[in-house]
Design a protein around this motif. Structure first.
Motif, PDB file in Angstrom:
ATOM      1  N   ALA A 297       0.841  -1.202   0.000  1.00  0.00           N
ATOM      2  CA  ALA A 297       0.000   0.000   0.000  1.00  0.00           C
ATOM      3  C   ALA A 297       0.875   1.252   0.000  1.00  0.00           C
ATOM      4  CB  ALA A 297      -0.930  -0.003   1.211  1.00  0.00           C
ATOM      5  N   PHE A 298       1.982   1.226   0.741  1.00  0.00           N
ATOM      6  CA  PHE A 298       2.894   2.360   0.779  1.00  0.00           C
ATOM      7  C   PHE A 298       3.486   2.617  -0.607  1.00  0.00           C
ATOM      8  CE2 PHE A 298       7.214   4.080   1.457  1.00  0.00           C
ATOM      9  CZ  PHE A 298       6.863   5.304   2.013  1.00  0.00           C
ATOM     10  N   LEU A 299       3.926   1.572  -1.285  1.00  0.00           N
ATOM     11  CA  LEU A 299       4.502   1.726  -2.625  1.00  0.00           C
ATOM     12  C   LEU A 299       3.450   2.201  -3.624  1.00  0.00           C
ATOM     13  CD1 LEU A 299       6.879  -1.359  -2.686  1.00  0.00           C
ATOM     14  CD2 LEU A 299       7.527   1.054  -2.517  1.00  0.00           C
ATOM     15  N   LEU A 300       2.245   1.679  -3.509  1.00  0.00           N
ATOM     16  CA  LEU A 300       1.161   2.146  -4.365  1.00  0.00           C
ATOM     17  C   LEU A 300       0.843   3.609  -4.038  1.00  0.00           C
ATOM     18  CD1 LEU A 300      -0.708   1.240  -6.610  1.00  0.00           C
ATOM     19  CD2 LEU A 300      -2.314   0.462  -4.881  1.00  0.00           C
ATOM     20  N   GLY A 301       0.952   3.976  -2.762  1.00  0.00           N
ATOM     21  CA  GLY A 301       0.755   5.365  -2.350  1.00  0.00           C
ATOM     22  C   GLY A 301       1.768   6.300  -2.977  1.00  0.00           C
ATOM     23  N   ILE A 302       2.997   5.841  -3.152  1.00  0.00           N
ATOM     24  CA  ILE A 302       4.016   6.654  -3.814  1.00  0.00           C
ATOM     25  C   ILE A 302       3.581   6.951  -5.251  1.00  0.00           C
ATOM     26  CG2 ILE A 302       6.386   6.695  -4.691  1.00  0.00           C
ATOM     27  CD1 ILE A 302       7.169   5.015  -2.198  1.00  0.00           C
ATOM     28  N   ILE A 303       3.088   5.937  -5.937  1.00  0.00           N
ATOM     29  CA  ILE A 303       2.617   6.116  -7.318  1.00  0.00           C
ATOM     30  C   ILE A 303       1.472   7.124  -7.352  1.00  0.00           C
ATOM     31  CG2 ILE A 303       1.458   4.969  -9.259  1.00  0.00           C
ATOM     32  CD1 ILE A 303       2.985   2.396  -8.371  1.00  0.00           C
ATOM     33  N   GLU A 304       0.514   6.945  -6.466  1.00  0.00           N
ATOM     34  CA  GLU A 304      -0.648   7.836  -6.415  1.00  0.00           C
ATOM     35  C   GLU A 304      -0.231   9.262  -6.071  1.00  0.00           C
ATOM     36  OE1 GLU A 304      -3.861   7.115  -7.291  1.00  0.00           O
ATOM     37  OE2 GLU A 304      -2.997   5.210  -7.959  1.00  0.00           O
ATOM     38  N   MET A 305       0.733   9.394  -5.174  1.00  0.00           N
ATOM     39  CA  MET A 305       1.208  10.724  -4.765  1.00  0.00           C
ATOM     40  C   MET A 305       1.869  11.438  -5.949  1.00  0.00           C
ATOM     41  SD  MET A 305       1.743  12.307  -1.621  1.00  0.00           S
ATOM     42  CE  MET A 305       2.654  13.755  -1.144  1.00  0.00           C
ATOM     43  N   VAL A 306       2.693  10.725  -6.710  1.00  0.00           N
ATOM     44  CA  VAL A 306       3.322  11.332  -7.894  1.00  0.00           C
ATOM     45  C   VAL A 306       2.239  11.785  -8.862  1.00  0.00           C
ATOM     46  CG1 VAL A 306       4.739  10.894  -9.954  1.00  0.00           C
ATOM     47  CG2 VAL A 306       5.516  10.100  -7.712  1.00  0.00           C
ATOM     48  N   ASP A 307       1.262  10.925  -9.117  1.00  0.00           N
ATOM     49  CA  ASP A 307       0.197  11.261 -10.064  1.00  0.00           C
ATOM     50  C   ASP A 307      -0.634  12.451  -9.586  1.00  0.00           C
ATOM     51  OD1 ASP A 307       1.048   9.199 -11.681  1.00  0.00           O
ATOM     52  OD2 ASP A 307      -0.576   7.823 -11.108  1.00  0.00           O
ATOM     53  N   LYS A 308      -0.867  12.538  -8.300  1.00  0.00           N
ATOM     54  CA  LYS A 308      -1.717  13.593  -7.735  1.00  0.00           C
ATOM     55  C   LYS A 308      -0.956  14.888  -7.494  1.00  0.00           C
ATOM     56  CE  LYS A 308      -4.631  14.444  -3.679  1.00  0.00           C
ATOM     57  NZ  LYS A 308      -3.853  15.259  -2.776  1.00  0.00           N
ATOM     58  N   ASP A 309       0.202  14.797  -6.851  1.00  0.00           N
ATOM     59  CA  ASP A 309       0.901  15.990  -6.375  1.00  0.00           C
ATOM     60  C   ASP A 309       2.226  16.286  -7.070  1.00  0.00           C
ATOM     61  OD1 ASP A 309      -1.117  16.507  -4.482  1.00  0.00           O
ATOM     62  OD2 ASP A 309      -0.187  15.164  -3.035  1.00  0.00           O
ATOM     63  N   GLY A 310       2.722  15.364  -7.879  1.00  0.00           N
ATOM     64  CA  GLY A 310       3.945  15.598  -8.619  1.00  0.00           C
ATOM     65  C   GLY A 310       5.196  15.045  -7.952  1.00  0.00           C
ATOM     66  N   LEU A 311       6.291  15.120  -8.688  1.00  0.00           N
ATOM     67  CA  LEU A 311       7.565  14.544  -8.254  1.00  0.00           C
ATOM     68  C   LEU A 311       8.159  15.273  -7.059  1.00  0.00           C
ATOM     69  CD1 LEU A 311       9.094  13.964 -11.794  1.00  0.00           C
ATOM     70  CD2 LEU A 311       8.193  12.212 -10.252  1.00  0.00           C
ATOM     71  N   GLU A 312       8.138  16.605  -7.075  1.00  0.00           N
ATOM     72  CA  GLU A 312       8.745  17.388  -5.991  1.00  0.00           C
ATOM     73  C   GLU A 312       8.045  17.121  -4.655  1.00  0.00           C
ATOM     74  OE1 GLU A 312      11.469  19.252  -6.073  1.00  0.00           O
ATOM     75  OE2 GLU A 312      11.778  19.075  -8.227  1.00  0.00           O
ATOM     76  N   GLU A 313       6.727  17.178  -4.670  1.00  0.00           N
ATOM     77  CA  GLU A 313       5.953  16.953  -3.436  1.00  0.00           C
ATOM     78  C   GLU A 313       6.169  15.539  -2.902  1.00  0.00           C
ATOM     79  OE1 GLU A 313       4.030  18.982  -1.491  1.00  0.00           O
ATOM     80  OE2 GLU A 313       4.756  20.627  -2.737  1.00  0.00           O
ATOM     81  N   THR A 314       6.219  14.576  -3.800  1.00  0.00           N
ATOM     82  CA  THR A 314       6.425  13.185  -3.377  1.00  0.00           C
ATOM     83  C   THR A 314       7.816  13.002  -2.794  1.00  0.00           C
ATOM     84  OG1 THR A 314       4.888  12.467  -5.100  1.00  0.00           O
ATOM     85  CG2 THR A 314       6.288  10.768  -4.101  1.00  0.00           C
ATOM     86  N   THR A 315       8.820  13.608  -3.427  1.00  0.00           N
ATOM     87  CA  THR A 315      10.180  13.539  -2.896  1.00  0.00           C
ATOM     88  C   THR A 315      10.239  14.149  -1.501  1.00  0.00           C
ATOM     89  OG1 THR A 315      11.122  13.613  -5.120  1.00  0.00           O
ATOM     90  CG2 THR A 315      12.580  14.226  -3.310  1.00  0.00           C
TER      91      THR A 315
ATOM     92  N   TRP B 260       7.817  14.482   0.626  1.00  0.00           N
ATOM     93  CA  TRP B 260       7.054  13.620   1.527  1.00  0.00           C
ATOM     94  C   TRP B 260       7.896  12.427   1.984  1.00  0.00           C
ATOM     95  CZ3 TRP B 260       4.566   8.749   0.045  1.00  0.00           C
ATOM     96  CH2 TRP B 260       3.664   8.261   0.992  1.00  0.00           C
ATOM     97  N   LEU B 261       8.576  11.782   1.041  1.00  0.00           N
ATOM     98  CA  LEU B 261       9.430  10.641   1.392  1.00  0.00           C
ATOM     99  C   LEU B 261      10.578  11.071   2.310  1.00  0.00           C
ATOM    100  CD1 LEU B 261       9.532   8.834  -2.052  1.00  0.00           C
ATOM    101  CD2 LEU B 261       8.547   7.918   0.072  1.00  0.00           C
ATOM    102  N   GLN B 262      11.156  12.237   2.039  1.00  0.00           N
ATOM    103  CA  GLN B 262      12.230  12.745   2.895  1.00  0.00           C
ATOM    104  C   GLN B 262      11.727  13.032   4.302  1.00  0.00           C
ATOM    105  OE1 GLN B 262      13.456  16.059   0.456  1.00  0.00           O
ATOM    106  NE2 GLN B 262      15.076  14.865  -0.527  1.00  0.00           N
ATOM    107  N   LYS B 263      10.562  13.640   4.410  1.00  0.00           N
ATOM    108  CA  LYS B 263       9.987  13.950   5.730  1.00  0.00           C
ATOM    109  C   LYS B 263       9.719  12.681   6.526  1.00  0.00           C
ATOM    110  CE  LYS B 263       7.928  18.318   4.381  1.00  0.00           C
ATOM    111  NZ  LYS B 263       6.700  19.020   3.995  1.00  0.00           N
TER     112      LYS B 263
END
Length: 176
Positions: free
Chosen positions: A11-29, A31-34
């Motif tokens: 679910a976490f890995l699928l969430g990464i995909i969804e986050m990129v699609d929804k919020d973009g690469l910068e926001e996802t990066t 988020w992962l760093q935080k």
């Protein structure tokens, strides 16, 4: 088949995909760093893996089984994972302070790098991620700026990558 015991990781890995699609690469990066930083703050100061002098290396690839299982379940390596790795590696190459970035081979390396850097920082040192090896292809990726700052060369990094997946140089603060 998704089993209950590995549902959270998938679910976490699928969430990464969804986050990129929804919020973009910068926001996802970000988020992962935080997430990596918060986990490090919970864990406290320290190091993962093994050490030789001022070299820290990780003999097992963090999250590799989880990622490889997910890719098999998903049917391919998600393009969003590739895009996240590519943008991070591009930033590493272009930034003046590129030594602060990870040499990435997997999307979870963003989280892992933030986690290990923060734990090292809490221990009073800086980790320079000089190289990584992909668990799927076994290709090496280097952070040229970190290698230079660490006073190392690729051959030295390769010696550690023969037996590990992440190699970092421990930098101690200047004592004045």
């Amino acid at each position: 088949m998704i089993r209950v015991e590995n549902m959270i990781s998938k679910a976490f890995l699928l969430g990464i995909i969804e986050m990129v699609d929804k919020d973009g690469l910068e926001e996802t990066t970000d988020w992962l760093q935080k997430i990596g930083i918060k986990l490090a703050e919970i864990e406290g100061p320290g190091f993962e893996g093994a050490r030789e002098n001022d070299i820290n290396y990780v003999p097992l690839c963090p999250f590799s089984n989880m990622i490889l299982d997910f890719i098999q379940m998903y049917g391919e390596r998600p393009s969003q994972f590739t895009e996240l790795v590519n943008i991070s590696n591009r930033k590493m190459a272009e930034a003046e302070d590129g030594w602060k970035y990870p040499a990435l081979t997997t999307v979870t390396g963003i989280l892992y790098h933030s986690y290990t850097r923060k734990r090292a920082e809490l221990a009073g040192v800086e980790l320079l991620n000089v190289g990584a090896k992909c668990p799927r292809t076994h290709n090496n990726v280097y952070n040229e700026k970190a290698i230079e700052r660490a006073g190392m060369n690729k051959e030295e990094v390769d010696k550690y990558l023969e037996r590990s997946y992440y190699v970092s140089k421990i930098q101690h603060p200047d004592k004045e």
